[in-house]
Design a protein around this motif. Structure first.
Motif, short mmCIF file in Angstrom:
data_model
loop_
_atom_site.label_atom_id
_atom_site.label_comp_id
_atom_site.label_asym_id
_atom_site.label_seq_id
_atom_site.Cartn_x
_atom_site.Cartn_y
_atom_site.Cartn_z
N VAL A 89 10.07 -58.51 10.49
CA VAL A 89 8.88 -59.33 10.71
C VAL A 89 9.33 -60.68 11.25
O VAL A 89 10.35 -61.22 10.83
CB VAL A 89 8.09 -59.51 9.39
N SER A 90 8.57 -61.24 12.15
CA SER A 90 8.88 -62.55 12.72
C SER A 90 8.29 -63.67 11.87
O SER A 90 7.38 -63.44 11.07
CB SER A 90 8.30 -62.66 14.14
N ALA A 91 8.83 -64.87 12.08
CA ALA A 91 8.34 -66.06 11.38
C ALA A 91 7.87 -67.07 12.42
O ALA A 91 8.42 -67.16 13.51
CB ALA A 91 9.43 -66.66 10.52
N THR A 92 6.85 -67.85 12.04
CA THR A 92 6.26 -68.85 12.93
C THR A 92 6.28 -70.21 12.25
O THR A 92 5.98 -70.32 11.07
CB THR A 92 4.80 -68.48 13.24
N ILE A 93 6.61 -71.24 13.03
CA ILE A 93 6.51 -72.61 12.53
C ILE A 93 5.05 -73.02 12.69
O ILE A 93 4.52 -73.08 13.79
CB ILE A 93 7.42 -73.58 13.31
N VAL A 94 4.38 -73.28 11.57
CA VAL A 94 2.97 -73.64 11.57
C VAL A 94 2.81 -75.15 11.72
O VAL A 94 1.93 -75.62 12.44
CB VAL A 94 2.29 -73.14 10.27
N GLN A 95 3.67 -75.91 11.03
CA GLN A 95 3.56 -77.36 11.07
C GLN A 95 4.95 -77.97 11.01
O GLN A 95 5.75 -77.52 10.20
CB GLN A 95 2.75 -77.83 9.87
N PRO A 96 5.27 -78.94 11.81
CA PRO A 96 4.50 -79.49 12.93
C PRO A 96 4.41 -78.48 14.07
O PRO A 96 5.37 -77.79 14.38
CB PRO A 96 5.27 -80.73 13.35
N SER A 97 3.24 -78.40 14.63
CA SER A 97 2.95 -77.36 15.62
C SER A 97 3.76 -77.48 16.90
O SER A 97 3.94 -76.48 17.61
CB SER A 97 1.46 -77.35 15.95
N GLU A 98 4.29 -78.66 17.19
CA GLU A 98 5.06 -78.83 18.42
C GLU A 98 6.51 -78.37 18.29
O GLU A 98 7.21 -78.24 19.28
CB GLU A 98 5.01 -80.29 18.90
N LEU A 99 6.96 -78.08 17.07
CA LEU A 99 8.33 -77.62 16.87
C LEU A 99 8.45 -76.15 17.24
O LEU A 99 7.53 -75.37 17.03
CB LEU A 99 8.77 -77.79 15.42
N GLU A 100 9.60 -75.79 17.79
CA GLU A 100 9.92 -74.40 18.08
C GLU A 100 11.28 -74.08 17.48
O GLU A 100 12.10 -74.98 17.26
CB GLU A 100 9.94 -74.15 19.59
N TRP A 101 11.54 -72.81 17.22
CA TRP A 101 12.83 -72.41 16.69
C TRP A 101 13.92 -72.81 17.65
O TRP A 101 13.79 -72.65 18.86
CB TRP A 101 12.87 -70.89 16.45
N THR A 102 15.02 -73.32 17.12
CA THR A 102 16.18 -73.69 17.93
C THR A 102 16.91 -72.43 18.37
O THR A 102 17.45 -72.36 19.47
CB THR A 102 17.14 -74.58 17.11
N GLN A 103 16.94 -71.43 17.49
CA GLN A 103 17.65 -70.19 17.76
C GLN A 103 16.92 -69.03 17.08
O GLN A 103 16.53 -69.12 15.92
CB GLN A 103 19.08 -70.28 17.20
N ILE A 104 16.76 -67.94 17.83
CA ILE A 104 16.19 -66.71 17.28
C ILE A 104 17.19 -65.59 17.57
O ILE A 104 17.58 -65.39 18.72
CB ILE A 104 14.83 -66.36 17.92
N ILE A 105 17.61 -64.91 16.52
CA ILE A 105 18.52 -63.77 16.66
C ILE A 105 17.74 -62.54 16.23
O ILE A 105 17.65 -62.23 15.04
CB ILE A 105 19.80 -63.95 15.83
N GLU A 106 17.12 -61.87 17.21
CA GLU A 106 16.22 -60.75 16.90
C GLU A 106 16.93 -59.60 16.20
O GLU A 106 16.39 -59.01 15.26
CB GLU A 106 15.54 -60.26 18.17
N GLN A 107 18.17 -59.28 16.62
CA GLN A 107 18.89 -58.16 16.02
C GLN A 107 19.21 -58.42 14.55
O GLN A 107 19.35 -57.49 13.77
CB GLN A 107 20.21 -57.90 16.76
N ALA A 108 19.31 -59.68 14.15
CA ALA A 108 19.61 -60.03 12.77
C ALA A 108 18.37 -60.50 12.02
O ALA A 108 18.46 -60.87 10.85
CB ALA A 108 20.67 -61.13 12.73
N ASN A 109 17.21 -60.51 12.70
CA ASN A 109 15.95 -60.94 12.09
C ASN A 109 16.12 -62.33 11.48
O ASN A 109 15.80 -62.57 10.32
CB ASN A 109 15.50 -59.92 11.05
N THR A 110 16.66 -63.25 12.29
CA THR A 110 16.98 -64.60 11.83
C THR A 110 16.35 -65.63 12.75
O THR A 110 16.41 -65.50 13.98
CB THR A 110 18.51 -64.80 11.80
#
Length: 163
Positions: A63-84
């Protein structure tokens, strides 16, 4: 005597079958996970490092995770194979809220802060954080984090939560 031996034999077989050595596993309970981190202190002088991992649904679904607040922040790194999902930012905010996109039964997180090296002013306060974990909007656990004094090595708060 022979009947007693036969009765004893059947009793042993019955006990062997009924005493299963496999541990009883609790059923998987899935809830929408949310983590709220409230900051106090001189947050503007820290690099915030936060990561979410192992968001599982069913037997092996990611399952993915979303940054809800602050809304302008985005993940610095997403490693889909490790679900991180990792965030490393020096942006100033008073609260960070992250939520799973679907219900999960297990997830883990890592949190720490590192002083950026600026010379502390007289009103400098070590950063403190209250980390609350929610499942379906009900508070499950609360963790407290206090940054080490300037010049000391930071410690990581690392937890795995299962609903």
């Amino acid at each position: 005597m022979r009947r007693l031996k036969t009765l004893f034999f059947y009793a042993c077989i019955f006990l062997a079958i009924s005493c299963n050595n496999e541990p009883h596993e609790a059923p998987l309970v899935e809830k929408t996970a949310r983590i709220e981190i409230a900051f106090e202190g001189s947050v503007e002088q820290y690099l915030v490092n936060f990561g979410v991992h192992s968001l599982y649904k069913g037997q092996s679904g990611f399952v993915s995770a979303t940054i809800v607040q602050p809304s302008e922040l985005e993940w610095t790194q997403i490693i889909e194979q490790a679900n991180t999902f990792n965030l490393s930012t020096s942006a100033t905010f008073s609260e960070l809220v992250v939520e799973s996109e679907e219900p999960v039964h297990t997830f883990g997180f890592n949190f720490n802060v590192v002083h950026t090296g600026d010379i502390p002013t007289e009103d400098f306060e070590n950063l403190r954080a209250t980390i609350k974990v929610f499942g379906d909007n009900a508070e499950i656990q609360t963790f407290q984090y206090t940054a080490k004094p300037v010049g000391e090595v930071s410690e990581v708060l690392s937890e795995v939560v299962r609903f």
